[in-house]
Motif scaffolding. Sequence first.
Motif, PDB file in Angstrom:
ATOM      1  N   GLU A  36      16.603  46.807  39.900  1.00  0.00           N
ATOM      2  CA  GLU A  36      16.805  46.588  41.328  1.00  0.00           C
ATOM      3  C   GLU A  36      17.488  45.244  41.576  1.00  0.00           C
ATOM      4  O   GLU A  36      18.408  45.144  42.394  1.00  0.00           O
ATOM      5  N   ALA A  37      17.052  44.210  40.861  1.00  0.00           N
ATOM      6  CA  ALA A  37      17.680  42.891  41.007  1.00  0.00           C
ATOM      7  C   ALA A  37      19.138  42.932  40.551  1.00  0.00           C
ATOM      8  O   ALA A  37      20.018  42.347  41.200  1.00  0.00           O
ATOM      9  N   ILE A  38      19.414  43.630  39.473  1.00  0.00           N
ATOM     10  CA  ILE A  38      20.792  43.751  38.981  1.00  0.00           C
ATOM     11  C   ILE A  38      21.642  44.508  39.993  1.00  0.00           C
ATOM     12  O   ILE A  38      22.768  44.103  40.299  1.00  0.00           O
ATOM     13  N   ASN A  39      21.121  45.605  40.526  1.00  0.00           N
ATOM     14  CA  ASN A  39      21.873  46.381  41.516  1.00  0.00           C
ATOM     15  C   ASN A  39      22.128  45.572  42.788  1.00  0.00           C
ATOM     16  O   ASN A  39      23.207  45.657  43.372  1.00  0.00           O
ATOM     17  N   GLN A  40      21.145  44.806  43.219  1.00  0.00           N
ATOM     18  CA  GLN A  40      21.313  43.976  44.411  1.00  0.00           C
ATOM     19  C   GLN A  40      22.399  42.923  44.186  1.00  0.00           C
ATOM     20  O   GLN A  40      23.267  42.717  45.042  1.00  0.00           O
ATOM     21  N   ARG A  41      22.374  42.264  43.037  1.00  0.00           N
ATOM     22  CA  ARG A  41      23.395  41.257  42.724  1.00  0.00           C
ATOM     23  C   ARG A  41      24.774  41.905  42.600  1.00  0.00           C
ATOM     24  O   ARG A  41      25.775  41.358  43.053  1.00  0.00           O
ATOM     25  N   ASN A  42      24.815  43.089  41.996  1.00  0.00           N
ATOM     26  CA  ASN A  42      26.060  43.834  41.865  1.00  0.00           C
ATOM     27  C   ASN A  42      26.637  44.152  43.249  1.00  0.00           C
ATOM     28  O   ASN A  42      27.836  44.006  43.479  1.00  0.00           O
ATOM     29  N   GLN A  43      25.791  44.571  44.171  1.00  0.00           N
ATOM     30  CA  GLN A  43      26.221  44.879  45.534  1.00  0.00           C
ATOM     31  C   GLN A  43      26.743  43.626  46.236  1.00  0.00           C
ATOM     32  O   GLN A  43      27.763  43.675  46.936  1.00  0.00           O
ATOM     33  N   GLN A  44      26.059  42.503  46.050  1.00  0.00           N
ATOM     34  CA  GLN A  44      26.522  41.250  46.644  1.00  0.00           C
ATOM     35  C   GLN A  44      27.910  40.874  46.123  1.00  0.00           C
ATOM     36  O   GLN A  44      28.796  40.474  46.898  1.00  0.00           O
ATOM     37  N   LEU A  45      28.106  41.020  44.818  1.00  0.00           N
ATOM     38  CA  LEU A  45      29.387  40.666  44.228  1.00  0.00           C
ATOM     39  C   LEU A  45      30.490  41.625  44.672  1.00  0.00           C
ATOM     40  O   LEU A  45      31.634  41.210  44.892  1.00  0.00           O
ATOM     41  N   ARG A  46      30.168  42.903  44.820  1.00  0.00           N
ATOM     42  CA  ARG A  46      31.163  43.870  45.312  1.00  0.00           C
ATOM     43  C   ARG A  46      31.558  43.550  46.753  1.00  0.00           C
ATOM     44  O   ARG A  46      32.729  43.653  47.115  1.00  0.00           O
ATOM     45  N   THR A  47      30.591  43.166  47.576  1.00  0.00           N
ATOM     46  CA  THR A  47      30.886  42.778  48.957  1.00  0.00           C
ATOM     47  C   THR A  47      31.801  41.557  48.975  1.00  0.00           C
ATOM     48  O   THR A  47      32.782  41.512  49.728  1.00  0.00           O
ATOM     49  N   LEU A  48      31.501  40.578  48.139  1.00  0.00           N
ATOM     50  CA  LEU A  48      32.335  39.385  48.034  1.00  0.00           C
ATOM     51  C   LEU A  48      33.739  39.747  47.564  1.00  0.00           C
ATOM     52  O   LEU A  48      34.736  39.234  48.081  1.00  0.00           O
ATOM     53  N   GLN A  49      33.831  40.654  46.594  1.00  0.00           N
ATOM     54  CA  GLN A  49      35.136  41.098  46.099  1.00  0.00           C
ATOM     55  C   GLN A  49      35.922  41.791  47.207  1.00  0.00           C
ATOM     56  O   GLN A  49      37.122  41.552  47.364  1.00  0.00           O
ATOM     57  N   ASP A  50      35.278  42.650  47.988  1.00  0.00           N
ATOM     58  CA  ASP A  50      35.953  43.333  49.090  1.00  0.00           C
ATOM     59  C   ASP A  50      36.463  42.333  50.125  1.00  0.00           C
ATOM     60  O   ASP A  50      37.588  42.461  50.629  1.00  0.00           O
ATOM     61  N   GLU A  51      35.656  41.331  50.448  1.00  0.00           N
ATOM     62  CA  GLU A  51      36.080  40.298  51.395  1.00  0.00           C
ATOM     63  C   GLU A  51      37.296  39.535  50.861  1.00  0.00           C
ATOM     64  O   GLU A  51      38.249  39.285  51.600  1.00  0.00           O
ATOM     65  N   CYS A  52      37.256  39.193  49.580  1.00  0.00           N
ATOM     66  CA  CYS A  52      38.387  38.474  48.971  1.00  0.00           C
ATOM     67  C   CYS A  52      39.640  39.349  48.958  1.00  0.00           C
ATOM     68  O   CYS A  52      40.743  38.861  49.234  1.00  0.00           O
ATOM     69  N   ASP A  53      39.480  40.637  48.647  1.00  0.00           N
ATOM     70  CA  ASP A  53      40.622  41.543  48.650  1.00  0.00           C
ATOM     71  C   ASP A  53      41.235  41.648  50.042  1.00  0.00           C
ATOM     72  O   ASP A  53      42.462  41.626  50.190  1.00  0.00           O
ATOM     73  N   LYS A  54      40.393  41.743  51.064  1.00  0.00           N
ATOM     74  CA  LYS A  54      40.898  41.829  52.435  1.00  0.00           C
ATOM     75  C   LYS A  54      41.649  40.551  52.814  1.00  0.00           C
ATOM     76  O   LYS A  54      42.712  40.602  53.438  1.00  0.00           O
ATOM     77  N   LYS A  55      41.102  39.391  52.432  1.00  0.00           N
ATOM     78  CA  LYS A  55      41.769  38.126  52.730  1.00  0.00           C
ATOM     79  C   LYS A  55      43.097  38.025  51.996  1.00  0.00           C
ATOM     80  O   LYS A  55      44.099  37.562  52.563  1.00  0.00           O
ATOM     81  N   LEU A  56      43.132  38.456  50.729  1.00  0.00           N
ATOM     82  CA  LEU A  56      44.377  38.411  49.967  1.00  0.00           C
ATOM     83  C   LEU A  56      45.425  39.344  50.561  1.00  0.00           C
ATOM     84  O   LEU A  56      46.608  38.987  50.651  1.00  0.00           O
ATOM     85  N   ILE A  57      45.013  40.533  50.990  1.00  0.00           N
ATOM     86  CA  ILE A  57      45.951  41.469  51.608  1.00  0.00           C
ATOM     87  C   ILE A  57      46.474  40.887  52.911  1.00  0.00           C
ATOM     88  O   ILE A  57      47.672  40.976  53.208  1.00  0.00           O
ATOM     89  N   SER A  58      45.602  40.270  53.676  1.00  0.00           N
ATOM     90  CA  SER A  58      46.018  39.646  54.928  1.00  0.00           C
ATOM     91  C   SER A  58      47.019  38.528  54.656  1.00  0.00           C
ATOM     92  O   SER A  58      48.050  38.422  55.343  1.00  0.00           O
ATOM     93  N   LEU A  59      46.750  37.690  53.657  1.00  0.00           N
ATOM     94  CA  LEU A  59      47.673  36.613  53.303  1.00  0.00           C
ATOM     95  C   LEU A  59      49.010  37.175  52.834  1.00  0.00           C
ATOM     96  O   LEU A  59      50.075  36.663  53.193  1.00  0.00           O
ATOM     97  N   ARG A  60      48.961  38.228  52.021  1.00  0.00           N
ATOM     98  CA  ARG A  60      50.190  38.845  51.539  1.00  0.00           C
ATOM     99  C   ARG A  60      51.032  39.343  52.705  1.00  0.00           C
ATOM    100  O   ARG A  60      52.245  39.125  52.751  1.00  0.00           O
ATOM    101  N   ASP A  61      50.391  40.008  53.668  1.00  0.00           N
ATOM    102  CA  ASP A  61      51.118  40.529  54.825  1.00  0.00           C
ATOM    103  C   ASP A  61      51.713  39.398  55.660  1.00  0.00           C
ATOM    104  O   ASP A  61      52.860  39.488  56.104  1.00  0.00           O
ATOM    105  N   GLU A  62      50.945  38.341  55.877  1.00  0.00           N
ATOM    106  CA  GLU A  62      51.460  37.205  56.639  1.00  0.00           C
ATOM    107  C   GLU A  62      52.635  36.550  55.930  1.00  0.00           C
ATOM    108  O   GLU A  62      53.645  36.209  56.564  1.00  0.00           O
ATOM    109  N   ILE A  63      52.540  36.385  54.625  1.00  0.00           N
ATOM    110  CA  ILE A  63      53.625  35.779  53.860  1.00  0.00           C
ATOM    111  C   ILE A  63      54.852  36.677  53.885  1.00  0.00           C
ATOM    112  O   ILE A  63      55.982  36.199  53.993  1.00  0.00           O
ATOM    113  N   ALA A  64      54.647  37.997  53.791  1.00  0.00           N
ATOM    114  CA  ALA A  64      55.776  38.923  53.832  1.00  0.00           C
ATOM    115  C   ALA A  64      56.498  38.836  55.167  1.00  0.00           C
ATOM    116  O   ALA A  64      57.736  38.820  55.214  1.00  0.00           O
TER     117      ALA A  64
END
Length: 135
Positions: A36-64
């Motif tokens: 359960e602790a591993i799954n919870q940490r995994n979920q936290q990291l996936r959420t962080l990854q999704d946020e970073c991906d969204k920010k990177l896509i936003s930056l890419r679009d702005e730069i384009a």
Amino acid sequence: MHVRAANIVRAGESLMRLVSDLKQYLILNDFPSVNEAINQRNQQLRTLQDECDKKLISLRDEIAIDLYELEEEYYSSSVCEPSDLPLCEAYWNCDSLDSSPPDFSSPLVSAETASSNNQIHASPHLNGGGMVEHS
């Protein structure tokens, strides 16, 4: 009496060791809570990854968008010559010819390439964000 007291003390110590061993076993081998602790940490990291991906896509679009606007300004300015290739084409043409860095001080275009270049500017093209833009 001393013998009985010694036996009671040994039995108490044995029970204490047994309880300690059970606690240690439970802590080390409690797989459901560890999972359960591993799954919870995994979920936290996936959420962080999704946020970073969204920010990177936003930056890419702005730069384009900014790059597209800068290219439009450059090609509509007096600095740009009619024989100039778009910057990305000049880079790729130079890169395919040799591995040396591009020399932007001299034109890379022949008369034939310049006429095809005019056709390129008249047709829609993709900007850095992958969106079709008309020049």
